[in-house]
Write a protein that holds these residues in place. Structure first.
Motif, PDB file in Angstrom:
ATOM      1  N   TYR A   1      -4.486   4.031   5.243  1.00 38.44           N
ATOM      2  CA  TYR A   1      -3.595   3.474   5.931  1.00 38.44           C
ATOM      3  C   TYR A   1      -2.109   4.180   4.978  1.00 38.44           C
ATOM      4  N   ASP A   2      -2.153   3.375   4.124  1.00 34.66           N
ATOM      5  CA  ASP A   2      -0.846   3.429   2.857  1.00 34.66           C
ATOM      6  C   ASP A   2      -1.462   3.712   1.548  1.00 34.66           C
ATOM      7  N   PRO A   3      -1.139   4.780   0.950  1.00 37.69           N
ATOM      8  CA  PRO A   3      -1.641   5.243  -0.349  1.00 37.69           C
ATOM      9  C   PRO A   3      -1.289   4.233  -1.485  1.00 37.69           C
TER      10      PRO A   3
ATOM     11  N   ALA B   1      -9.126   1.951   3.520  1.00 36.60           N
ATOM     12  CA  ALA B   1      -8.251   1.941   2.358  1.00 36.60           C
ATOM     13  C   ALA B   1      -6.960   1.879   2.603  1.00 36.60           C
ATOM     14  N   GLY B   2      -5.990   1.342   1.465  1.00 39.02           N
ATOM     15  CA  GLY B   2      -4.638   1.580   1.640  1.00 39.02           C
ATOM     16  C   GLY B   2      -4.098   0.166   2.611  1.00 39.02           C
ATOM     17  N   THR B   3      -5.149  -0.756   2.819  1.00 43.76           N
ATOM     18  CA  THR B   3      -4.586  -1.916   3.190  1.00 43.76           C
ATOM     19  C   THR B   3      -4.129  -2.899   2.443  1.00 43.76           C
ATOM     20  N   ALA B   4      -3.827  -4.178   2.513  1.00 39.08           N
ATOM     21  CA  ALA B   4      -3.282  -4.817   1.446  1.00 39.08           C
ATOM     22  C   ALA B   4      -3.935  -6.512   1.850  1.00 39.08           C
TER      23      ALA B   4
ATOM     24  N   THR C   1       4.341   1.659   1.184  1.00 40.48           N
ATOM     25  CA  THR C   1       5.157   3.091   1.638  1.00 40.48           C
ATOM     26  C   THR C   1       5.274   2.410   3.492  1.00 40.48           C
ATOM     27  N   LYS C   2       4.357   1.463   3.757  1.00 38.48           N
ATOM     28  CA  LYS C   2       4.298   0.942   5.354  1.00 38.48           C
ATOM     29  C   LYS C   2       4.363  -0.160   5.340  1.00 38.48           C
ATOM     30  N   ASP C   3       4.590  -0.743   6.531  1.00 37.33           N
ATOM     31  CA  ASP C   3       4.599  -2.285   6.686  1.00 37.33           C
ATOM     32  C   ASP C   3       2.969  -2.787   6.813  1.00 37.33           C
ATOM     33  N   HIS C   4       2.968  -4.063   6.039  1.00 33.75           N
ATOM     34  CA  HIS C   4       1.570  -4.527   6.099  1.00 33.75           C
ATOM     35  C   HIS C   4       1.475  -6.097   6.980  1.00 33.75           C
TER      36      HIS C   4
END
Length: 459
Positions: free
Chosen positions: A124-126, A151-154, A183-186
């Motif tokens: 989703y977000d590197p 991957a790329g989540t938080a 780089t993206k909203d979470h």
């Protein structure tokens, strides 16, 4: 969690008193088949593990399925750290039933020790370090595959299974793009197909809200998804329901959108103010969330009009039982802004009757060790009771709770992550059972370790 249950007890002078259940414990097992629960002593005393990993009762044994830092069988990179929520689903092994798919959260923040490897089509977000991994076990319990599922989540903390055998993984953060390097909203929910993660990809279910998600439960008849919010500051979190445009539509159907609503209990702005088990409230209302994406204001701060909505501190576990959804408030502290203090509540919401009932209250009555310090993840056990993961200071356990309310130690972590003089043990998380009930799977958060425990569960 900023302070442990033991620290709270010490400050209030109740350390010697401890935690006990009050209320109708049988409520917790609604909709489950009756079973023979272990007796007063559970399965017997825990036997120290000569290998220093996991202490279990005599007759039980474990297998390490996966450890942080080892190489994923897919070759995508190392097994990530911070093993958290988990679920087990039926699978086929060599074309035959009996296998298991495990999907496992990794609660990595921006400074994650071993991040989830980024994989094309699943990221989703590197810059996000969290995500999920999926393990496939054959009918004998051996690991046949282990790979990145998203991957790329938080801060992937908990979540929950769907009736169509996918996993909804929840981000316990509301950081926006530009915060912590993202780089993206979470702060979203993502659907993960443990059998084939590429069928679900890395698509945020934005209509389900952007907030500090903890757990979900799906109404298997109506398709409504209930969500808890573990907000760390006032105003505290809300209890939500999501009304999908395509209820029970199967994998990918939640992407079609729907309405997100927050619970309003008339006359009860804070659930901590209710202290008496059995207290019930009819006419529960659901209020549309003005801005589910929280583009300018976090949802719990938004204007819900006259009457507002009902808040609660430390909303965590959530599961469906019988005809109702159950959710947990782990604790409330008036010093931190709650209306009153408690050591844990379990609530039951009956959607047919629109009735909310306080089922269980934890209080300072008996031994502090039982049912443990800071109970966290829970699951229904084949014995007919519960398994509860402990998350606090000192020794860490998985505790069993029988239908009669008796508490027994089922497992104890033996991996010392401190020093010989000042030992420390990682919390347990993600306890779940295989579809046939013969194996308990559980994670040690640190060092990230996934265990499979077998033995005389139906004794």
């Amino acid at each position: 969690m900023s302070a442990t249950r033991r620290q709270v007890l010490a400050r209030t002078g109740a350390l010697g008193a401890g935690i006990a259940f009050t209320g109708a414990l049988s409520e917790l097992f609604a909709g489950t088949a009756a079973a023979h629960s272990p007796g007063h002593s559970g399965y017997g005393p825990l036997v120290p593990d000569p290998d220093g990993l996991l202490d279990l009762p005599k007759g039980f044994r474990y297998r390490v399925l996966s450890r942080e830092g080892d190489e994923l069988r897919s070759g995508e990179g190392p097994v990530p750290s911070n093993h958290d929520g988990m679920a087990a689903f039926p699978a086929r092994s060599s074309g035959r039933p009996g296998g298991v798919h495990l999907v496992r959260n990794h609660e990595n923040r921006a400074d994650g020790r071993v991040p989830v490897p980024t994989v094309e089509g699943l990221t989703y977000d590197p810059e996000g370090k969290g995500g999920c991994t999926a393990l496939t076990l054959d009918s004998r319990g051996h690991v046949r595959d282990e790979r990145v599922a998203i991957a790329g989540t938080a801060v992937n903390c908990a979540g929950g299974p769907t009736p169509w055998h996918t996993w909804l993984t929840c981000e316990e953060t509301e950081d926006k793009a530009g915060t912590n390097g993202y780089t993206k909203d979470h702060g979203f929910i993502f659907e993960v197909d443990p059998a084939d993660p590429r069928r679900t990809g890395a698509v945020p279910l934005t209509a389900m809200g952007r907030f500090q998600h903890e757990a979900i439960a799906v109404d298997p008849r109506r398709g409504v998804v209930y969500e808890t919010e573990d907000a760390f500051e006032r105003p505290f979190g809300l209890f939500y329901r999501f009304l999908p445009e395509k209820p029970l539509g199967g994998r990918g159907s939640l992407r079609a959108g729907g309405r997100l609503q927050a619970m309003r209990v008339p006359g009860v702005p804070d659930l901590s103010s209710i202290q008496e088990t059995g207290a019930g409230f009819d006419g529960v209302q659901w209020v549309d969330v003005p801005d589910p994406l929280a583009t300018g204001t976090p949802i719990r701060h938004q204007d819900f009009g006259r009457g507002g909505v009902t808040h609660a501190q430390k909303l965590e576990g959530c599961y469906w039982g019988g005809s109702s959804v159950y959710f947990v408030s782990s604790f409330a502290r008036s010093a931190e802004g709650s209306a009153a203090d408690h050591y844990g509540q379990i609530w039951r919401y009956d959607p047919e009757r629109r009735r909310l009932t306080l089922v269980i209250v934890f209080g300072p009555d008996t031994d502090v060790q039982l049912p443990g310090e800071s109970p966290d993840n829970i699951c229904l056990a084949p014995s007919g009771g519960l398994m509860v993961c402990e998350d606090g200071n000192g020794a860490q356990h998985v505790y069993g709770v029988t239908r009669r309310g008796e508490v027994y130690a089922m497992a104890r972590g033996a991996q010392n992550i401190g020093t010989p003089d000042e030992p420390e043990w990682g919390e347990f998380a993600g306890v779940t059972f295989s579809p046939d009930g013969d194996t308990m799977y559980v994670n040690c958060y640190t060092p990230g370790t996934t265990f499979a425990v077998t033995g005389p569960w139906r004794r």
